[in-house]
Structures are given as structure tokens and as C-alpha cells.
Motif scaffolding. Structure first.
Motif, PDB file in Angstrom:
ATOM      1  N   ARG A 175       0.838  -1.209   0.000  1.00  0.00           N
ATOM      2  CA  ARG A 175       0.000   0.000   0.000  1.00  0.00           C
ATOM      3  C   ARG A 175       0.867   1.251   0.000  1.00  0.00           C
ATOM      4  O   ARG A 175       0.593   2.222  -0.714  1.00  0.00           O
ATOM      5  N   ASN A 176       1.938   1.236   0.776  1.00  0.00           N
ATOM      6  CA  ASN A 176       2.823   2.397   0.808  1.00  0.00           C
ATOM      7  C   ASN A 176       3.490   2.634  -0.544  1.00  0.00           C
ATOM      8  O   ASN A 176       3.707   3.784  -0.939  1.00  0.00           O
ATOM      9  N   ILE A 177       3.799   1.569  -1.256  1.00  0.00           N
ATOM     10  CA  ILE A 177       4.350   1.699  -2.604  1.00  0.00           C
ATOM     11  C   ILE A 177       3.308   2.333  -3.518  1.00  0.00           C
ATOM     12  O   ILE A 177       3.611   3.264  -4.276  1.00  0.00           O
ATOM     13  N   PHE A 178       2.077   1.855  -3.459  1.00  0.00           N
ATOM     14  CA  PHE A 178       1.011   2.429  -4.274  1.00  0.00           C
ATOM     15  C   PHE A 178       0.835   3.910  -3.948  1.00  0.00           C
ATOM     16  O   PHE A 178       0.660   4.727  -4.859  1.00  0.00           O
ATOM     17  N   ARG A 179       0.866   4.244  -2.680  1.00  0.00           N
ATOM     18  CA  ARG A 179       0.714   5.651  -2.289  1.00  0.00           C
ATOM     19  C   ARG A 179       1.806   6.521  -2.895  1.00  0.00           C
ATOM     20  O   ARG A 179       1.543   7.641  -3.333  1.00  0.00           O
ATOM     21  N   GLU A 180       3.019   6.014  -2.917  1.00  0.00           N
ATOM     22  CA  GLU A 180       4.121   6.778  -3.489  1.00  0.00           C
ATOM     23  C   GLU A 180       4.007   6.876  -5.009  1.00  0.00           C
ATOM     24  O   GLU A 180       4.141   7.961  -5.576  1.00  0.00           O
ATOM     25  N   VAL A 181       3.760   5.770  -5.674  1.00  0.00           N
ATOM     26  CA  VAL A 181       3.662   5.773  -7.137  1.00  0.00           C
ATOM     27  C   VAL A 181       2.533   6.689  -7.610  1.00  0.00           C
ATOM     28  O   VAL A 181       2.696   7.452  -8.562  1.00  0.00           O
ATOM     29  N   PHE A 182       1.394   6.639  -6.927  1.00  0.00           N
ATOM     30  CA  PHE A 182       0.239   7.423  -7.352  1.00  0.00           C
ATOM     31  C   PHE A 182       0.121   8.753  -6.617  1.00  0.00           C
ATOM     32  O   PHE A 182      -0.859   9.474  -6.799  1.00  0.00           O
ATOM     33  N   ASP A 183       1.135   9.082  -5.815  1.00  0.00           N
ATOM     34  CA  ASP A 183       1.200  10.363  -5.100  1.00  0.00           C
ATOM     35  C   ASP A 183      -0.114  10.662  -4.369  1.00  0.00           C
ATOM     36  O   ASP A 183      -0.687  11.735  -4.503  1.00  0.00           O
ATOM     37  N   ASP A 184      -0.556   9.672  -3.603  1.00  0.00           N
ATOM     38  CA  ASP A 184      -1.806   9.788  -2.856  1.00  0.00           C
ATOM     39  C   ASP A 184      -1.590   9.192  -1.463  1.00  0.00           C
ATOM     40  O   ASP A 184      -1.728   7.983  -1.258  1.00  0.00           O
ATOM     41  N   PRO A 185      -1.245  10.047  -0.484  1.00  0.00           N
ATOM     42  CA  PRO A 185      -0.912   9.554   0.853  1.00  0.00           C
ATOM     43  C   PRO A 185      -2.066   8.897   1.603  1.00  0.00           C
ATOM     44  O   PRO A 185      -1.850   8.229   2.610  1.00  0.00           O
ATOM     45  N   SER A 186      -3.277   9.033   1.114  1.00  0.00           N
ATOM     46  CA  SER A 186      -4.406   8.408   1.806  1.00  0.00           C
ATOM     47  C   SER A 186      -4.986   7.226   1.023  1.00  0.00           C
ATOM     48  O   SER A 186      -6.033   6.689   1.400  1.00  0.00           O
ATOM     49  N   MET A 187      -4.300   6.804  -0.036  1.00  0.00           N
ATOM     50  CA  MET A 187      -4.810   5.721  -0.881  1.00  0.00           C
ATOM     51  C   MET A 187      -4.980   4.436  -0.082  1.00  0.00           C
ATOM     52  O   MET A 187      -4.132   4.049   0.700  1.00  0.00           O
ATOM     53  N   ALA A 188      -6.118   3.789  -0.310  1.00  0.00           N
ATOM     54  CA  ALA A 188      -6.380   2.464   0.253  1.00  0.00           C
ATOM     55  C   ALA A 188      -6.408   1.482  -0.913  1.00  0.00           C
ATOM     56  O   ALA A 188      -6.835   1.823  -2.014  1.00  0.00           O
ATOM     57  N   ILE A 189      -5.921   0.268  -0.664  1.00  0.00           N
ATOM     58  CA  ILE A 189      -5.960  -0.760  -1.695  1.00  0.00           C
ATOM     59  C   ILE A 189      -6.642  -1.999  -1.134  1.00  0.00           C
ATOM     60  O   ILE A 189      -6.692  -2.193   0.080  1.00  0.00           O
ATOM     61  N   SER A 190      -7.159  -2.801  -2.028  1.00  0.00           N
ATOM     62  CA  SER A 190      -7.737  -4.093  -1.651  1.00  0.00           C
ATOM     63  C   SER A 190      -7.227  -5.122  -2.653  1.00  0.00           C
ATOM     64  O   SER A 190      -6.585  -4.771  -3.645  1.00  0.00           O
ATOM     65  N   ASP A 191      -7.525  -6.379  -2.416  1.00  0.00           N
ATOM     66  CA  ASP A 191      -7.107  -7.423  -3.343  1.00  0.00           C
ATOM     67  C   ASP A 191      -7.630  -7.153  -4.753  1.00  0.00           C
ATOM     68  O   ASP A 191      -6.998  -7.515  -5.737  1.00  0.00           O
ATOM     69  N   GLU A 192      -8.773  -6.509  -4.850  1.00  0.00           N
ATOM     70  CA  GLU A 192      -9.415  -6.265  -6.139  1.00  0.00           C
ATOM     71  C   GLU A 192      -8.930  -5.001  -6.840  1.00  0.00           C
ATOM     72  O   GLU A 192      -9.314  -4.744  -7.985  1.00  0.00           O
ATOM     73  N   THR A 193      -8.108  -4.182  -6.180  1.00  0.00           N
ATOM     74  CA  THR A 193      -7.600  -2.974  -6.830  1.00  0.00           C
ATOM     75  C   THR A 193      -6.835  -3.387  -8.084  1.00  0.00           C
ATOM     76  O   THR A 193      -5.972  -4.262  -8.038  1.00  0.00           O
ATOM     77  N   SER A 194      -7.189  -2.754  -9.210  1.00  0.00           N
ATOM     78  CA  SER A 194      -6.619  -3.136 -10.500  1.00  0.00           C
ATOM     79  C   SER A 194      -6.624  -1.927 -11.438  1.00  0.00           C
ATOM     80  O   SER A 194      -7.195  -0.888 -11.107  1.00  0.00           O
ATOM     81  N   PRO A 195      -6.038  -2.071 -12.612  1.00  0.00           N
ATOM     82  CA  PRO A 195      -6.109  -0.969 -13.582  1.00  0.00           C
ATOM     83  C   PRO A 195      -7.550  -0.606 -13.954  1.00  0.00           C
ATOM     84  O   PRO A 195      -7.812   0.529 -14.341  1.00  0.00           O
TER      85      PRO A 195
END
Length: 80
Positions: free
Chosen positions: A11-31
Motif C-alpha cells: 500500500r505504501n508503494i502504491f501511495r508513493e507511485v500514485f502520489d496519494d498519501p491516503s490511498m487504500a488498496i484491496s485485493d481487487e484494486t486493478s487498472p
């Protein structure tokens, strides 16, 4: 590594890549659910995951990553 700890680090990697410090991810998060997840973002996610977890993902594995659950599965295969 347990799945919850791995997910937090991913999740922290996703937050950095997408520049969104509050981003939440789930197993279903996809393009399909995250429109910013394009081919450039995929490369960044893979590189950062490889660095974070000190692993090397094979091209065949990377091409099969279609959602967060796939990322977790691919990473887990390389962890002791």
C-alpha cells in the motif's frame, strides 16, 4: 511474511507511485478500478516492489499481475 504486513508495505508503494498519501488498496484494486494504473505505473510498482522486498520478479510473473492480489501472490513466491 504475513499477508497483512505485506499489504501495508505494498500500500505504501502504491501511495508513493500514485502520489496519494491516503490511498487504500484491496485485493481487487486493478487498472480497471484505478485509472491511473497504466503501463508506466505498472513498471514503477514492479521496480519499487522489487526494491522494497529485495526480490526480482520474472517477466512472465509481471505480465500476470492484474490486481493487488496478484502482486501479493508474486511477491510471496519470492520471500523466504
Amino acid at each position: 511474511m504475513d499477508k497483512a504486513a505485506l499489504r501495508i508495505r505494498l500500500r505504501n508503494i502504491f501511495r508513493e507511485v500514485f502520489d496519494d498519501p491516503s490511498m487504500a488498496i484491496s485485493d481487487e484494486t486493478s487498472p480497471e478500478t484505478l485509472l491511473e494504473w497504466d503501463s508506466v505505473a505498472q513498471v514503477k510498482l514492479v521496480i519499487m516492489a522489487e526494491e522494497e522486498f529485495d526480490i526480482t520478479l520474472e517477466l512472465g510473473e509481471v505480465s500476470k499481475i492484474k490486481c493487488v492480489a496478484d502482486f501479493i501472490e508474486a511477491i510471496n513466491r519470492h520471500l523466504p
